[in-house]
Design a protein around this motif. Structure first.
Motif: not given
Length: 258
Positions: A79-101
């Motif tokens: 994803f482009r920087p800053g664009a993922a939350p609009a598609v995934l439906g959650l803040p990027a901060s909840e994914l920071r340093d994570q690998r999530v199914d």
């Protein structure tokens, strides 16, 4: 040890470009032994298929060791920087340093359907499946935060004081930090550090030069500043980083600029 994997990137379909930076694939040779590859921060969120698991790789603040085995293949959508939350439906901060199914974010049914299609695909076909799926998801996705897009564009061209950046966007520093944290996973200062780090990596790969020269050209105060940042973001010194192909040949090597 196996040779470094062969990576390829391609641009997304035109309709996806507001949200997607690129599609990428990787393939390891059949010979050698397993090894740990160091994946480095790049300010992005990726949707990744590793041949058995579909997961979301969040924005990193440090190196991540990924086990690679001979014969392995993988594909991803960045994803482009800053664009993922609009598609995934959650803040990027909840994914920071994570690998999530992916199913934990997108739901079991759509992910199970996509995984069924991904099984048995070669890397290029897997990337095409990811592109088609995300293309369908973006139809109902929100527009990426325009203020954050402004931050990405400005910091991609060089460092700017955060207070000046916020004032130019008509925001307070607190507002800017909150919106960047939601969209990028961290505030503008951290994103700026990562952009500068990636600039150093790109410059070193493109035209090797003395580290002191590379440091200044990338925007560091001096070589000592570069060394401190490399240790924080990559876990090794700049000399170790540029001399080891397993450090820089990571699937999330794309630039953070738009």
């Amino acid at each position: 040890m196996a040779a470094p994997p062969v990576y390829r990137e391609r641009p997304p379909a035109a309709a996806l470009r507001p949200h997607v930076a690129c599609l990428w694939t990787g393939r390891l040779g059949d010979d050698g032994t397993p090894y740990a590859e160091r994946v480095l921060p790049d300010g992005c969120v990726d949707l990744v298929w590793d041949g058995s698991r579909l997961f979301v790789a969040g924005p990193d603040t440090g190196p991540v060791a990924i086990e690679r085995r001979p014969g392995g293949t993988f594909a991803g959508l960045r994803f482009r920087p800053g664009a993922a939350p609009a598609v995934l439906g959650l803040p990027a901060s909840e994914l920071r340093d994570q690998r999530v199914d992916a199913a934990d974010i997108l739901g079991d049914r759509p992910v199970r359907y996509l995984v069924d299609r991904l099984h048995g695909c070669d890397p290029a076909a897997a990337a095409a499946e990811l592109e088609a799926a995300v293309g369908a998801w973006t139809v109902t996705a929100a527009t990426p935060d325009r203020a954050v897009e402004g931050v990405v564009a400005v910091l991609g061209r060089g460092t700017l004081a955060v207070n000046d950046l916020a004032a130019g966007l008509g925001l307070s520093q607190r507002q800017l930090h909150r919106r960047c944290t939601s969209a990028l996973g961290y505030g503008p200062k951290t994103f700026d550090r990562i952009v500068r780090f990636r600039r150093f990596l790109d410059d070193a790969a493109r035209a090797p030069r003395p580290l002191a020269t590379l440091a200044v050209e990338a925007g560091y105060a001096d070589q000592a500043h570069l060394t401190r940042e490399c240790r924080r973001l990559a876990g090794v010194t700049p000399a170790e980083l540029v001399s080891d192909p397993f450090n820089t040949g990571a699937p999330r090597r794309g630039r953070t600029d738009p």
